[in-house]
Design a protein around this motif. Structure first.
Motif, PDB file in Angstrom:
ATOM      1  N   UNK A   1       1.330  33.115  -3.209  1.00 17.71           N
ATOM      2  CA  UNK A   1       2.344  32.656  -4.147  1.00 17.71           C
ATOM      3  C   UNK A   1       1.918  31.317  -4.753  1.00 17.71           C
ATOM      4  N   UNK A   2       2.158  31.147  -6.047  1.00 19.36           N
ATOM      5  CA  UNK A   2       1.899  29.867  -6.693  1.00 19.36           C
ATOM      6  C   UNK A   2       3.171  29.027  -6.630  1.00 19.36           C
ATOM      7  N   UNK A   3       3.029  27.823  -6.110  1.00 24.46           N
ATOM      8  CA  UNK A   3       4.174  26.930  -5.952  1.00 24.46           C
ATOM      9  C   UNK A   3       3.881  25.623  -6.665  1.00 24.46           C
ATOM     10  N   UNK A   4       4.844  25.157  -7.463  1.00 23.84           N
ATOM     11  CA  UNK A   4       4.701  23.911  -8.202  1.00 23.84           C
ATOM     12  C   UNK A   4       5.523  22.825  -7.515  1.00 23.84           C
ATOM     13  N   UNK A   5       4.898  21.702  -7.226  1.00 28.94           N
ATOM     14  CA  UNK A   5       5.581  20.556  -6.615  1.00 28.94           C
ATOM     15  C   UNK A   5       5.681  19.452  -7.661  1.00 28.94           C
ATOM     16  N   UNK A   6       6.886  18.976  -7.904  1.00 30.02           N
ATOM     17  CA  UNK A   6       7.106  17.915  -8.864  1.00 30.02           C
ATOM     18  C   UNK A   6       7.073  16.570  -8.138  1.00 30.02           C
ATOM     19  N   UNK A   7       6.043  15.785  -8.403  1.00 24.65           N
ATOM     20  CA  UNK A   7       5.901  14.479  -7.773  1.00 24.65           C
ATOM     21  C   UNK A   7       4.861  14.509  -6.679  1.00 24.65           C
ATOM     22  N   UNK A   8       3.809  13.719  -6.857  1.00 27.01           N
ATOM     23  CA  UNK A   8       2.722  13.688  -5.886  1.00 27.01           C
ATOM     24  C   UNK A   8       2.766  12.469  -4.989  1.00 27.01           C
ATOM     25  N   UNK A   9       3.969  12.098  -4.528  1.00 23.33           N
ATOM     26  CA  UNK A   9       4.090  11.036  -3.551  1.00 23.33           C
ATOM     27  C   UNK A   9       3.733  11.552  -2.169  1.00 23.33           C
ATOM     28  N   UNK A  10       4.008  10.760  -1.152  1.00 22.52           N
ATOM     29  CA  UNK A  10       3.642  11.163   0.207  1.00 22.52           C
ATOM     30  C   UNK A  10       4.333  12.467   0.608  1.00 22.52           C
ATOM     31  N   UNK A  11       5.642  12.567   0.344  1.00 15.84           N
ATOM     32  CA  UNK A  11       6.382  13.776   0.714  1.00 15.84           C
ATOM     33  C   UNK A  11       5.841  14.995  -0.020  1.00 15.84           C
ATOM     34  N   UNK A  12       5.588  14.840  -1.330  1.00 17.16           N
ATOM     35  CA  UNK A  12       5.068  15.965  -2.101  1.00 17.16           C
ATOM     36  C   UNK A  12       3.701  16.402  -1.628  1.00 17.16           C
ATOM     37  N   UNK A  13       2.854  15.450  -1.267  1.00 19.31           N
ATOM     38  CA  UNK A  13       1.499  15.787  -0.825  1.00 19.31           C
ATOM     39  C   UNK A  13       1.502  16.420   0.564  1.00 19.31           C
ATOM     40  N   UNK A  14       2.387  15.968   1.442  1.00 19.41           N
ATOM     41  CA  UNK A  14       2.519  16.607   2.761  1.00 19.41           C
ATOM     42  C   UNK A  14       2.968  18.053   2.588  1.00 19.41           C
ATOM     43  N   UNK A  15       3.965  18.261   1.719  1.00 18.46           N
ATOM     44  CA  UNK A  15       4.437  19.621   1.467  1.00 18.46           C
ATOM     45  C   UNK A  15       3.326  20.487   0.879  1.00 18.46           C
ATOM     46  N   UNK A  16       2.542  19.898  -0.025  1.00 22.26           N
ATOM     47  CA  UNK A  16       1.440  20.639  -0.635  1.00 22.26           C
ATOM     48  C   UNK A  16       0.436  21.084   0.434  1.00 22.26           C
ATOM     49  N   UNK A  35      -2.275  10.010  -7.373  1.00 19.38           N
ATOM     50  CA  UNK A  35      -1.264  10.508  -6.453  1.00 19.38           C
ATOM     51  C   UNK A  35      -0.916   9.428  -5.426  1.00 19.38           C
ATOM     52  N   UNK A  36       0.159   9.673  -4.693  1.00 26.13           N
ATOM     53  CA  UNK A  36       0.505   8.790  -3.581  1.00 26.13           C
ATOM     54  C   UNK A  36       1.847   8.108  -3.707  1.00 26.13           C
ATOM     55  N   UNK A  37       2.322   7.906  -4.949  1.00 23.41           N
ATOM     56  CA  UNK A  37       3.602   7.217  -5.114  1.00 23.41           C
ATOM     57  C   UNK A  37       3.536   5.829  -4.503  1.00 23.41           C
ATOM     58  N   UNK A  38       4.451   5.556  -3.574  1.00 26.63           N
ATOM     59  CA  UNK A  38       4.469   4.257  -2.889  1.00 26.63           C
ATOM     60  C   UNK A  38       3.462   4.188  -1.739  1.00 26.63           C
ATOM     61  N   UNK A  39       2.823   5.306  -1.432  1.00 25.48           N
ATOM     62  CA  UNK A  39       1.843   5.319  -0.347  1.00 25.48           C
ATOM     63  C   UNK A  39       0.445   5.267  -0.951  1.00 25.48           C
ATOM     64  N   UNK A  40       0.119   4.121  -1.498  1.00 22.76           N
ATOM     65  CA  UNK A  40      -1.177   3.942  -2.139  1.00 22.76           C
ATOM     66  C   UNK A  40      -1.766   2.576  -1.787  1.00 22.76           C
ATOM     67  N   UNK A  41      -3.070   2.503  -1.898  1.00 22.80           N
ATOM     68  CA  UNK A  41      -3.775   1.236  -1.748  1.00 22.80           C
ATOM     69  C   UNK A  41      -4.511   0.951  -3.052  1.00 22.80           C
ATOM     70  N   UNK A  42      -4.353  -0.238  -3.581  1.00 23.07           N
ATOM     71  CA  UNK A  42      -5.141  -0.607  -4.750  1.00 23.07           C
ATOM     72  C   UNK A  42      -5.963  -1.852  -4.420  1.00 23.07           C
ATOM     73  N   UNK A  43      -7.005  -2.065  -5.209  1.00 25.70           N
ATOM     74  CA  UNK A  43      -7.955  -3.134  -4.918  1.00 25.70           C
ATOM     75  C   UNK A  43      -8.032  -4.135  -6.063  1.00 25.70           C
ATOM     76  N   UNK A 192      -5.784   9.144   2.927  1.00 24.88           N
ATOM     77  CA  UNK A 192      -4.747  10.007   3.489  1.00 24.88           C
ATOM     78  C   UNK A 192      -4.199  10.945   2.421  1.00 24.88           C
ATOM     79  N   UNK A 193      -3.876  10.390   1.252  1.00 25.95           N
ATOM     80  CA  UNK A 193      -3.318  11.189   0.165  1.00 25.95           C
ATOM     81  C   UNK A 193      -4.334  12.207  -0.354  1.00 25.95           C
ATOM     82  N   UNK A 194      -5.591  11.781  -0.474  1.00 25.99           N
ATOM     83  CA  UNK A 194      -6.648  12.692  -0.945  1.00 25.99           C
ATOM     84  C   UNK A 194      -6.814  13.875  -0.009  1.00 25.99           C
TER      85      UNK A 194
END
Length: 219
Positions: A1-16, A35-43, A192-194
């Motif tokens: 089945x093809x499933x579309x997830x709206x939003x690639x934050x931590x919750x969306x990526x775990x579900x994916x 991706x990652x939403x609030x669960x991201x690291x930037x440099x 983690x998100x990747x």
């Protein structure tokens, strides 16, 4: 089945990830560049900055094992302090530090009075006023909350104060988190998100509205 997830934050990526483990084809629709939403690291200038989580913490061995599928975790303990009345003390504050404050006696008196008072759960402000008293509320909570959220504390739900354990600590444990497992990613949160989103199709788009009877499918 093809499933579309709206939003690639931590919750969306775990579900994916979980859906892909069950054999589904997953499409993630995300409006941001990464991706990652609030669960991201930037440099910046070689230094890493976390946007959301300060530390990974949980009492669940199952959760920590799940996260370790994607990243290594370096054990670490966080302590948080606040500068009040020319003194650096823990935050949330501890009763055994009251003697260091000019208004410590008044705070202790109001805390004692609060022990026999019903908690007013009308809003964030009323909850804390009934838990710690007016003096401590004005010193520790009002300005910080207003600055952090950008709104008057009384406009927030009381649950925000309750779930964040914003009251005076009595057990002498000055750690910011008391969970059994605590630590930082050995690399960063992006790994983690990747790992969670690996194998998913990513579409950069902003969802403006939903149609009751969609007549177009994602190709």
């Amino acid at each position: 089945m093809r499933i579309v997830i709206l939003g690639g934050g931590f919750a969306g990526c775990v579900m994916a990830y979980l859906l892909r483990q069950d054999g589904h084809e997953v499409v993630i629709v995300e409006q941001e560049e990464t991706l990652g939403g609030m669960t991201r690291t930037f440099y910046k200038e070689g230094l890493a900055y976390e946007i959301g989580p300060h530390i990974i913490y949980t009492d669940s061995e199952e959760v920590i094992k799940f996260i370790k599928r994607f990243i290594n975790i370096v054990p670490n303990i966080v302590y948080v302090g606040t500068y009040v009345e020319d003194k650096l003390i823990s935050y949330p504050p501890h009763r055994n530090e009251l003697q260091e404050l000019k208004s410590g006696g008044r705070i202790a008196k109001e805390l004692k009075e609060a022990e026999n008072r019903d908690i007013n759960r009308s809003n964030f402000e009323s909850y804390l006023l009934s838990k710690v008293g007016k003096t401590a509320y004005n010193l520790f909570y009002y300005s910080f909350t207003k600055k952090f959220w950008g709104v008057e504390p009384k406009s927030l739900n009381a649950d925000w104060a309750k779930i964040r354990s914003l009251s005076f600590n009595c057990n002498g444990d000055k750690r910011a988190f008391s969970a059994k497992y605590q630590g930082y990613p050995e690399t960063d949160y992006n790994d983690l998100i990747s790992g969670l989103a690996k194998g998913c199709r990513i579409i950069k788009a902003r969802v403006n509205k939903f149609l009751k009877e969609p007549n177009q499918q994602i190709q």
